[in-house]
Design a protein around this motif. Structure first.
Motif, PDB file in Angstrom:
ATOM      1  N   GLY A   7       3.930  -4.300  -2.135  1.00  0.00           N
ATOM      2  CA  GLY A   7       3.849  -4.780  -0.757  1.00  0.00           C
ATOM      3  C   GLY A   7       4.988  -4.311   0.133  1.00  0.00           C
ATOM      4  N   SER A   8       6.202  -4.218  -0.405  1.00  0.00           N
ATOM      5  CA  SER A   8       7.314  -3.817   0.461  1.00  0.00           C
ATOM      6  C   SER A   8       7.170  -2.340   0.840  1.00  0.00           C
ATOM      7  CB  SER A   8       8.657  -4.095  -0.219  1.00  0.00           C
ATOM      8  OG  SER A   8       8.740  -3.340  -1.389  1.00  0.00           O
ATOM      9  N   SER A   9       6.464  -1.549   0.019  1.00  0.00           N
ATOM     10  CA  SER A   9       6.260  -0.127   0.326  1.00  0.00           C
ATOM     11  C   SER A   9       5.178   0.074   1.392  1.00  0.00           C
ATOM     12  CB  SER A   9       5.815   0.630  -0.928  1.00  0.00           C
ATOM     13  OG  SER A   9       6.719   0.428  -1.972  1.00  0.00           O
ATOM     14  N   LEU A  10       4.509  -1.004   1.767  1.00  0.00           N
ATOM     15  CA  LEU A  10       3.396  -0.898   2.714  1.00  0.00           C
ATOM     16  C   LEU A  10       3.606  -1.828   3.900  1.00  0.00           C
ATOM     17  CD1 LEU A  10       0.962  -1.149  -0.261  1.00  0.00           C
ATOM     18  CD2 LEU A  10       1.054   0.858   1.217  1.00  0.00           C
ATOM     19  N   SER A  61      -0.936  -2.813  -2.878  1.00  0.00           N
ATOM     20  CA  SER A  61      -0.802  -4.253  -2.646  1.00  0.00           C
ATOM     21  C   SER A  61      -1.145  -4.534  -1.185  1.00  0.00           C
ATOM     22  CB  SER A  61       0.644  -4.687  -2.856  1.00  0.00           C
ATOM     23  OG  SER A  61       0.972  -4.713  -4.205  1.00  0.00           O
ATOM     24  N   ALA A  62      -1.035  -5.779  -0.794  1.00  0.00           N
ATOM     25  CA  ALA A  62      -1.132  -6.132   0.627  1.00  0.00           C
ATOM     26  C   ALA A  62       0.231  -5.886   1.267  1.00  0.00           C
ATOM     27  CB  ALA A  62      -1.506  -7.599   0.753  1.00  0.00           C
ATOM     28  N   PRO A  63       0.279  -5.622   2.585  1.00  0.00           N
ATOM     29  CA  PRO A  63       1.590  -5.429   3.211  1.00  0.00           C
ATOM     30  C   PRO A  63       2.519  -6.621   2.930  1.00  0.00           C
ATOM     31  CG  PRO A  63      -0.181  -4.841   4.716  1.00  0.00           C
ATOM     32  CD  PRO A  63      -0.830  -5.477   3.533  1.00  0.00           C
ATOM     33  N   GLY A  64       3.729  -6.306   2.515  1.00  0.00           N
ATOM     34  CA  GLY A  64       4.690  -7.364   2.183  1.00  0.00           C
ATOM     35  C   GLY A  64       5.707  -7.536   3.296  1.00  0.00           C
ATOM     36  N   LYS A  65       6.960  -7.747   2.907  1.00  0.00           N
ATOM     37  CA  LYS A  65       8.003  -8.002   3.901  1.00  0.00           C
ATOM     38  C   LYS A  65       8.752  -6.715   4.230  1.00  0.00           C
ATOM     39  CE  LYS A  65       9.241 -12.545   2.165  1.00  0.00           C
ATOM     40  NZ  LYS A  65      10.298 -13.490   2.292  1.00  0.00           N
ATOM     41  N   ALA A  66       8.832  -6.392   5.538  1.00  0.00           N
ATOM     42  CA  ALA A  66       9.674  -5.262   5.939  1.00  0.00           C
ATOM     43  C   ALA A  66      11.105  -5.750   6.117  1.00  0.00           C
ATOM     44  CB  ALA A  66       9.148  -4.641   7.221  1.00  0.00           C
ATOM     45  N   SER A  67      11.255  -7.032   6.467  1.00  0.00           N
ATOM     46  CA  SER A  67      12.598  -7.618   6.578  1.00  0.00           C
ATOM     47  C   SER A  67      12.524  -9.041   6.046  1.00  0.00           C
ATOM     48  CB  SER A  67      13.034  -7.633   8.044  1.00  0.00           C
ATOM     49  OG  SER A  67      12.278  -8.607   8.724  1.00  0.00           O
ATOM     50  N   ALA A  68      13.690  -9.632   5.850  1.00  0.00           N
ATOM     51  CA  ALA A  68      13.720 -10.975   5.249  1.00  0.00           C
ATOM     52  C   ALA A  68      12.953 -11.991   6.099  1.00  0.00           C
ATOM     53  CB  ALA A  68      15.162 -11.412   5.058  1.00  0.00           C
ATOM     54  N   ALA A  69      12.889 -11.740   7.410  1.00  0.00           N
ATOM     55  CA  ALA A  69      12.233 -12.696   8.301  1.00  0.00           C
ATOM     56  C   ALA A  69      10.701 -12.622   8.227  1.00  0.00           C
ATOM     57  CB  ALA A  69      12.702 -12.447   9.725  1.00  0.00           C
ATOM     58  N   ASP A  70      10.187 -11.528   7.683  1.00  0.00           N
ATOM     59  CA  ASP A  70       8.722 -11.349   7.602  1.00  0.00           C
ATOM     60  C   ASP A  70       8.076 -12.302   6.594  1.00  0.00           C
ATOM     61  OD1 ASP A  70       8.302  -9.344   9.364  1.00  0.00           O
ATOM     62  OD2 ASP A  70       8.282  -7.724   7.881  1.00  0.00           O
TER      63      ASP A  70
END
Ligand code: ASP
Length: 449
Positions: free
Chosen positions: A8-11, A36-45
């Motif tokens: 997810g973090s790669s997407l 995967s499904a899109p994960g977190k690009a930053s901690a706030a995501d």
């Protein structure tokens, strides 16, 4: 042929999806891509899977989930826009989510799974589109049509054996297959999801089914490290691990790879490489059947908290045939699975996940132990389990002495110890507040010495 799985973090952003496309284009043998499904690009995501769960729950509670649905669509809109893809793709995603919300809610677990699966499904669709836009001959494939058959344990499904033959038939599919991770269908055709983080399992199954030469698992770290970086910032990277070591470490708290994803790879003898989407040139960690243990008894130290111990005491327990079975049967009746059972002559401890042993369940279990087994029992909460892992431990003398010595010097009280008979891991139960101190002291004893 290689199978490449992207987490997810790669997407999580358009930039990252572009890197995924570059990685796939750079090696012609990467023919199957699992996302995967899109994960977190930053901690706030928030991960798209978590947004979808919130959306499903709100819909179940109130019959409507407009704001929650918008949050999901917004994440895909940012990707579609950042990748310069046609707005049609966003309309398709919106229509797909709307259709899922109209599904039958009579079985809430089943409904939630249908919603959760939308994360991976739409991501695969979007990634295939992004690849085609860059001239890659990519094709989205739906797991249901491909034969990814799972048990009907909603939210926690297992892969059915017949999946392998069906998925293997896709070996010669043209171009690059983009395949959503995390879900499949039951024999009745219902959408069902694997446990959380289950796209790793999908990737392993797809790799096993086509007898891939390598299963590449792309994530956001350069390799697997010998301890959690947040606890031991200079923890060493691991170059090679065996399947069994990786499974132990994953199960005991290394979040980088799902422990259930090892089995399909083991059965088909496929090596796994865990590597970084942001630094594809880094060699990563290879997970293979065997490695040389000579200079390295312990390869990794994993830890996780949220456990409790149920201590059961009864004099002459050792003479009572079937005591252990009857105790475990009580837990089974309550749907509780246990982690370890260290025991002595007159006592037996059962380590359980704290979240499973709610206070209502605890009360019932303790009452049954007293009534049916005529034994005393008590529960201690707030435990962490620390696991030191390494196949080389089998051939080294003094590992336990070194570990207990390190914990003693750090003034960590060991609540319990357990070594599996395979001697590939050793477990220490400590108070949760001592967890990080314990990991640091063990790391210093085995890696800094
Ligand atoms: N998206 C799912 C999760 O967040 C599955 C995965 O990423 O592997 O658990």
């Amino acid at each position: 042929m290689k199978v490449a799985k992207f987490g997810g973090s790669s997407l999580a952003s358009a930039e990252r999806i572009k890197s995924v496309c570059d990685i796939v284009a750079a090696d012609k043998s990467r023919r199957i891509v699992v996302v995967s499904a899109p994960g977190k690009a930053s901690a706030a995501d928030t991960k798209v899977t978590d947004l979808l769960i919130a959306c499903a729950k709100k819909h179940l509670e109130t019959g409507s989930a407009k704001a929650e649905m918008k949050a999901v669509v917004d994440r895909y809109a940012a990707l579609q826009c950042g990748l310069g893809l046609s707005p049609d793709i966003l309309r398709r995603i919106e229509a797909d989510l709307t259709a899922r919300l109209t599904e039958d809610t009579a079985d809430p677990a089943r409904f939630i799974d249908t919603m959760k699966a939308a994360g991976e499904d739409n991501c695969a669709w979007l990634v295939a589109e992004a690849m085609r836009q860059r001239g890659i001959d990519a094709h989205y494939v739906h797991p249901g049509e491909a034969g990814m058959l799972l048990s009907s344990e909603f939210g926690d499904a297992r892969v059915l054996e017949e999946s392998y033959a069906k998925l293997g038939a896709l070996k010669d599919a043209p171009g690059i297959t983009v395949f959503p991770g995390f879900f499949g269908v039951t024999l009745e055709g219902a959408v069902v999801t694997l446990p959380r983080g289950g796209s790793d399992i999908t990737g392993a199954v797809r790799a096993a089914a086509v007898k891939a030469e390598l299963y590449e698992n792309f994530t956001d770290v350069d390799s697997v490290f010998s301890a959690d970086h947040r606890v031991v910032p200079d923890a060493k990277p691991i170059q090679v691990l065996t399947y069994d070591e990786m499974r132990e470490l994953s199960y005991a708290g290394f979040g980088v790879f799902h422990d259930e994803a090892i089995v399909p790879a083991v059965e088909a003898g496929i090596p796994i490489c865990i590597r970084n989407t942001h630094r594809p040139e880094a060699p990563g960690t290879m997970v293979v059947p065997k490695r040389d243990h000579e200079h390295c008894s312990v390869v990794g130290i994993a830890s996780s908290d949220g456990f409790c111990s149920m201590l059961v005491k009864k004099y002459m327990m050792n003479r009572e045939l079937g005591f252990g079975r009857r105790l475990l049967e009580i837990l089974e009746d309550e749907g509780l699975s246990y982690e370890h059972t260290p025991s002595g002559i007159d006592n037996m401890s059962v380590i359980l996940s704290e979240s499973e042993l709610t206070s209502a369940v605890e009360k019932r279990v303790l009452a049954r132990v007293s009534e049916e087994l005529k034994a005393e029992s008590d529960v201690e909460r707030g435990l962490a389990l620390i696991m030191i892992v390494g196949e080389g431990m089998r051939y080294s003398v003094g590992v336990a002495a070194r570990a207990t010595g390190a914990l003693a010097s750090a003034e960590v009280n060991i609540e319990m110890m357990n070594q599996g008979s395979s001697e590939i891991s050793m477990m220490f139960g400590v108070k949760s507040e001592d967890k990080d101190k314990a990991v640091r002291s063990l790391y210093a004893a085995f890696f800094d010495a």
